[in-house]
Motif scaffolding. Sequence first.
Motif, PDB file in Angstrom:
ATOM      1  N   GLY A 173      61.258   3.126 -19.194  1.00 55.98           N
ATOM      2  CA  GLY A 173      60.323   2.805 -18.117  1.00 55.98           C
ATOM      3  C   GLY A 173      60.052   1.316 -18.131  1.00 55.98           C
ATOM      4  O   GLY A 173      60.973   0.508 -18.125  1.00 55.98           O
ATOM      5  N   ARG A 174      58.774   0.960 -18.208  1.00 55.24           N
ATOM      6  CA  ARG A 174      58.408  -0.456 -18.254  1.00 55.24           C
ATOM      7  C   ARG A 174      58.210  -0.975 -19.671  1.00 55.24           C
ATOM      8  O   ARG A 174      57.962  -2.157 -19.878  1.00 55.24           O
ATOM      9  CB  ARG A 174      57.125  -0.665 -17.453  1.00 55.24           C
ATOM     10  CG  ARG A 174      57.337  -0.423 -15.957  1.00 55.24           C
ATOM     11  CD  ARG A 174      56.082  -0.610 -15.163  1.00 55.24           C
ATOM     12  NE  ARG A 174      55.506  -1.934 -15.422  1.00 55.24           N
ATOM     13  CZ  ARG A 174      54.291  -2.283 -15.071  1.00 55.24           C
ATOM     14  NH1 ARG A 174      53.502  -1.426 -14.453  1.00 55.24           N
ATOM     15  NH2 ARG A 174      53.837  -3.485 -15.326  1.00 55.24           N
ATOM     16  N   CYS A 175      58.318  -0.100 -20.655  1.00 51.41           N
ATOM     17  CA  CYS A 175      58.080  -0.487 -22.053  1.00 51.41           C
ATOM     18  C   CYS A 175      59.365  -0.970 -22.713  1.00 51.41           C
ATOM     19  O   CYS A 175      60.406  -0.345 -22.585  1.00 51.41           O
ATOM     20  CB  CYS A 175      57.553   0.705 -22.852  1.00 51.41           C
ATOM     21  SG  CYS A 175      55.972   1.298 -22.271  1.00 51.41           S
ATOM     22  N   ARG A 176      59.256  -2.070 -23.418  1.00 52.60           N
ATOM     23  CA  ARG A 176      60.384  -2.593 -24.188  1.00 52.60           C
ATOM     24  C   ARG A 176      60.016  -2.553 -25.659  1.00 52.60           C
ATOM     25  O   ARG A 176      58.910  -2.892 -26.046  1.00 52.60           O
ATOM     26  CB  ARG A 176      60.705  -4.027 -23.789  1.00 52.60           C
ATOM     27  CG  ARG A 176      61.190  -4.120 -22.373  1.00 52.60           C
ATOM     28  CD  ARG A 176      61.548  -5.530 -22.028  1.00 52.60           C
ATOM     29  NE  ARG A 176      61.802  -5.625 -20.601  1.00 52.60           N
ATOM     30  CZ  ARG A 176      62.166  -6.716 -19.997  1.00 52.60           C
ATOM     31  NH1 ARG A 176      62.309  -7.829 -20.673  1.00 52.60           N
ATOM     32  NH2 ARG A 176      62.378  -6.713 -18.708  1.00 52.60           N
TER      33      ARG A 176
END
Length: 80
Positions: A44-47
Amino acid sequence: MAAEVSTDDVKCYRIAEVEEMLAISRSTVYALMASGELPYHQVGRCRRVPHRGLMAFMARTRASTCAEGRGGCESGEHLG
């Protein structure tokens, strides 16, 4: 029989943790990821930066710093 998984294989760090460990800015962490120097996983938007990738980056950084003769190689002071 299930394969044994090492903690090093699954441990990942948040961007803020990498910033702190390397004593660099958030934008520098993102720049290193964008250039491919620092590997990461994105969900998703998490790295997240995998432990092994971070350790390999630190080893490369240390080797290049020592090769350039910038000092601190014995103590590791240039690694944060």
